[in-house]
Design a protein around this motif. Structure first.
Motif, short mmCIF file in Angstrom:
data_model
loop_
_atom_site.label_atom_id
_atom_site.label_comp_id
_atom_site.label_asym_id
_atom_site.label_seq_id
_atom_site.Cartn_x
_atom_site.Cartn_y
_atom_site.Cartn_z
N CYS A 74 26.48 15.97 164.05
CA CYS A 74 26.85 14.58 164.35
C CYS A 74 26.57 14.24 165.81
O CYS A 74 26.25 13.09 166.15
CB CYS A 74 28.33 14.34 164.05
SG CYS A 74 28.73 14.26 162.29
N PHE A 79 23.84 14.18 160.37
CA PHE A 79 25.00 14.49 159.53
C PHE A 79 24.54 15.52 158.50
O PHE A 79 23.54 15.31 157.82
CB PHE A 79 25.52 13.25 158.82
CG PHE A 79 26.98 13.32 158.49
CD1 PHE A 79 27.92 12.74 159.32
CD2 PHE A 79 27.42 13.98 157.36
CE1 PHE A 79 29.28 12.82 159.04
CE2 PHE A 79 28.76 14.06 157.05
CZ PHE A 79 29.71 13.47 157.89
N ASP A 80 25.27 16.63 158.41
CA ASP A 80 24.87 17.71 157.50
C ASP A 80 25.83 17.78 156.32
O ASP A 80 26.96 18.24 156.45
CB ASP A 80 24.87 19.04 158.26
CG ASP A 80 24.22 20.16 157.45
OD1 ASP A 80 23.91 19.93 156.26
OD2 ASP A 80 24.01 21.25 158.00
N LEU A 81 25.35 17.32 155.16
CA LEU A 81 26.16 17.36 153.94
C LEU A 81 26.00 18.66 153.17
O LEU A 81 26.68 18.88 152.17
CB LEU A 81 25.77 16.19 153.02
CG LEU A 81 26.13 14.78 153.48
CD1 LEU A 81 25.58 13.76 152.48
CD2 LEU A 81 27.63 14.61 153.64
N SER A 82 25.12 19.53 153.63
CA SER A 82 24.80 20.73 152.84
C SER A 82 25.68 21.93 153.18
O SER A 82 25.54 22.99 152.57
CB SER A 82 23.33 21.11 153.05
OG SER A 82 23.09 21.53 154.39
N ASN A 123 16.21 22.07 156.68
CA ASN A 123 16.78 20.75 156.96
C ASN A 123 16.10 20.09 158.15
O ASN A 123 15.80 18.89 158.14
CB ASN A 123 18.28 20.86 157.23
CG ASN A 123 19.10 21.00 155.96
OD1 ASN A 123 18.68 20.56 154.88
ND2 ASN A 123 20.27 21.60 156.06
N ASP A 134 18.77 11.80 157.41
CA ASP A 134 19.57 13.03 157.38
C ASP A 134 20.50 13.11 156.17
O ASP A 134 20.65 14.17 155.56
CB ASP A 134 20.39 13.15 158.67
CG ASP A 134 21.20 11.91 158.96
OD1 ASP A 134 20.64 10.92 159.45
OD2 ASP A 134 22.42 11.92 158.68
N LEU A 135 21.13 12.01 155.80
CA LEU A 135 22.04 12.04 154.65
C LEU A 135 21.29 12.36 153.36
O LEU A 135 21.77 13.15 152.53
CB LEU A 135 22.78 10.72 154.52
CG LEU A 135 23.82 10.40 155.60
CD1 LEU A 135 24.42 9.02 155.38
CD2 LEU A 135 24.92 11.46 155.63
N THR A 138 19.94 16.21 153.57
CA THR A 138 20.97 17.25 153.37
C THR A 138 21.65 17.12 152.02
O THR A 138 22.16 18.11 151.49
CB THR A 138 22.01 17.20 154.50
OG1 THR A 138 22.58 15.88 154.61
CG2 THR A 138 21.36 17.55 155.84
N LEU A 139 21.67 15.91 151.45
CA LEU A 139 22.19 15.76 150.09
C LEU A 139 21.26 16.47 149.10
O LEU A 139 21.71 17.16 148.17
CB LEU A 139 22.32 14.28 149.72
CG LEU A 139 22.87 13.98 148.32
CD1 LEU A 139 24.29 14.51 148.18
CD2 LEU A 139 22.81 12.48 148.02
N VAL A 276 33.92 17.89 156.33
CA VAL A 276 33.61 16.55 156.81
C VAL A 276 34.87 15.82 157.24
O VAL A 276 34.91 15.14 158.27
CB VAL A 276 32.85 15.75 155.72
CG1 VAL A 276 32.75 14.28 156.11
CG2 VAL A 276 31.47 16.34 155.50
#
Length: 343
Positions: A74, A79-82, A123, A134-135, A138-139, A276
């Motif tokens: 961030c 933003f890393d959702l993984s 990523n 990024d969203l 990483t999704l 998160v």
């Protein structure tokens, strides 16, 4: 050319407002945390016992490690959702190396951390080179990793003596050293994961808040173009952020496998959401209004205390997420609402 990147300005001391607003903005999360602990203690006297406090911190450690990784991503505006799926894959990978491949603890740790580095590079490739948002990137990685952890075992958990896909039985086992990473308590009190979290949190707090590297991370997140014109290697910093996030998620997966003593296919289900949540709560800690390591750790403790207290009070499992969401929304809404009004 040197780069000086300031964090989001602290308006609370410059704008007019009532003193109580400043107190709530800067200390609201701590006040609410203390209030929760008092309520839980009054209803369950065992809540504040040393053993239970360290049990909370042991459970929090993995979420906080993932949250610190999300915080770093961030800071550079991503933003890393993984992270949750990677932690789940990592604990399965560590168990697979030990149980199926008869690897050593060192091989399991090194192999799992290498997976973290590779996922971070992947990523970074998607986001920095191919310019996928990024969203979305990483999704996609989240789904990829969630599926990858199931393939080697046909969707089954990894445990000593398990039946393999070819009909044979696994002959490996968890070593005492590896299990100690998740279960051993220094002095019979402090779990190793809590010590690992303390060291990692201190290192990344120092880097992000007290070094030029940290200032550049925030500068890239604030204005990539300005940081680039000032001479910062913005692509390198963005790649580094996602590698850091992935390696910390892999480390969390190692500690999770060591704590469980198996590779559990359902172990990482809530890790991403909790990590998160910890990162976003950190924005409200001390009125920082930006991603920060200290705030993330406080956010993870906040979530851990809430869940532990609800469990000790025998709250039905099906209302725990609802209560958690209600408390988090209330705390964040109050803090940010007062902050904007005061500004």
């Amino acid at each position: 050319m040197s780069i000086t990147a300031s964090s989001s300005p602290d308006h609370t001391g410059a704008a007019p407002g009532w003193p109580w607003q400043t107190i709530v903005i800067k200390s609201g999360i701590f006040v609410l945390l203390a209030a929760m602990m008092i309520i839980f203690q009054l209803n369950e006297p065992a809540f504040l016992r040393v053993a239970n406090i360290f049990s909370i911190l042991q459970a929090v450690a993995i979420v906080a490690l993932l949250g610190i990784g999300v915080t770093v991503s961030c800071a550079i505006g991503g933003f890393d959702l993984s992270v949750g799926a990677l932690a789940a894959l990592s604990q399965m990978a560590a168990a697979y190396i030990l149980i199926v491949l008869n690897g050593s603890a060192f091989e399991a740790i090194a192999g799992t951390l290498l997976i973290g580095v590779l996922v971070g590079l992947f990523n970074g490739l998607l986001i920095v080179i191919l310019r996928v948002p990024d969203l979305l990137a990483t999704l996609g990685t989240l789904f990829l990793l969630a599926g990858a952890q199931l393939i080697p075992t046909g969707g089954r958990s990894v445990a000593p003596g398990m039946a393999l896909l070819d009909g044979s039985a696994a002959t490996g086992s968890f070593t005492e050293f590896f299990l100690a990473l998740g279960r051993y308590r220094v002095g019979g009190v402090v779990p190793v994961p809590v010590i690992v979290l303390g060291v990692v949190a201190l290192v990344f707090w120092f880097i992000m808040e007290r070094t030029r590297w940290g200032r550049v991370f925030y500068a890239v997140g604030g204005s990539p173009r300005a940081a680039h014109l000032a001479g910062a290697p913005t692509k390198t910093y963005r790649f580094t952020a996602y590698i850091v996030s992935s390696v910390l998620a892999a480390l969390g997966g190692i500690l999770l496998a060591a704590r469980l003593g198996r590779g559990d296919v359902s172990a990482g289900n809530s890790l991403m959401l909790d990590a998160v949540a910890a990162c976003l709560i950190g924005y409200a800690v001390l009125g920082a209004n930006r991603p920060n390591v200290f705030g993330t750790v406080v956010g993870a403790v906040f979530v851990g205390v809430l869940l532990n207290g609800l469990t000790m009070l025998n709250a039905p499992y099906y209302i725990q997420d609802f209560v958690k969401g209600l408390v988090l929304i209330g705390a964040l809404a109050l803090t940010f609402s007062l902050s904007h009004r005061r500004n």
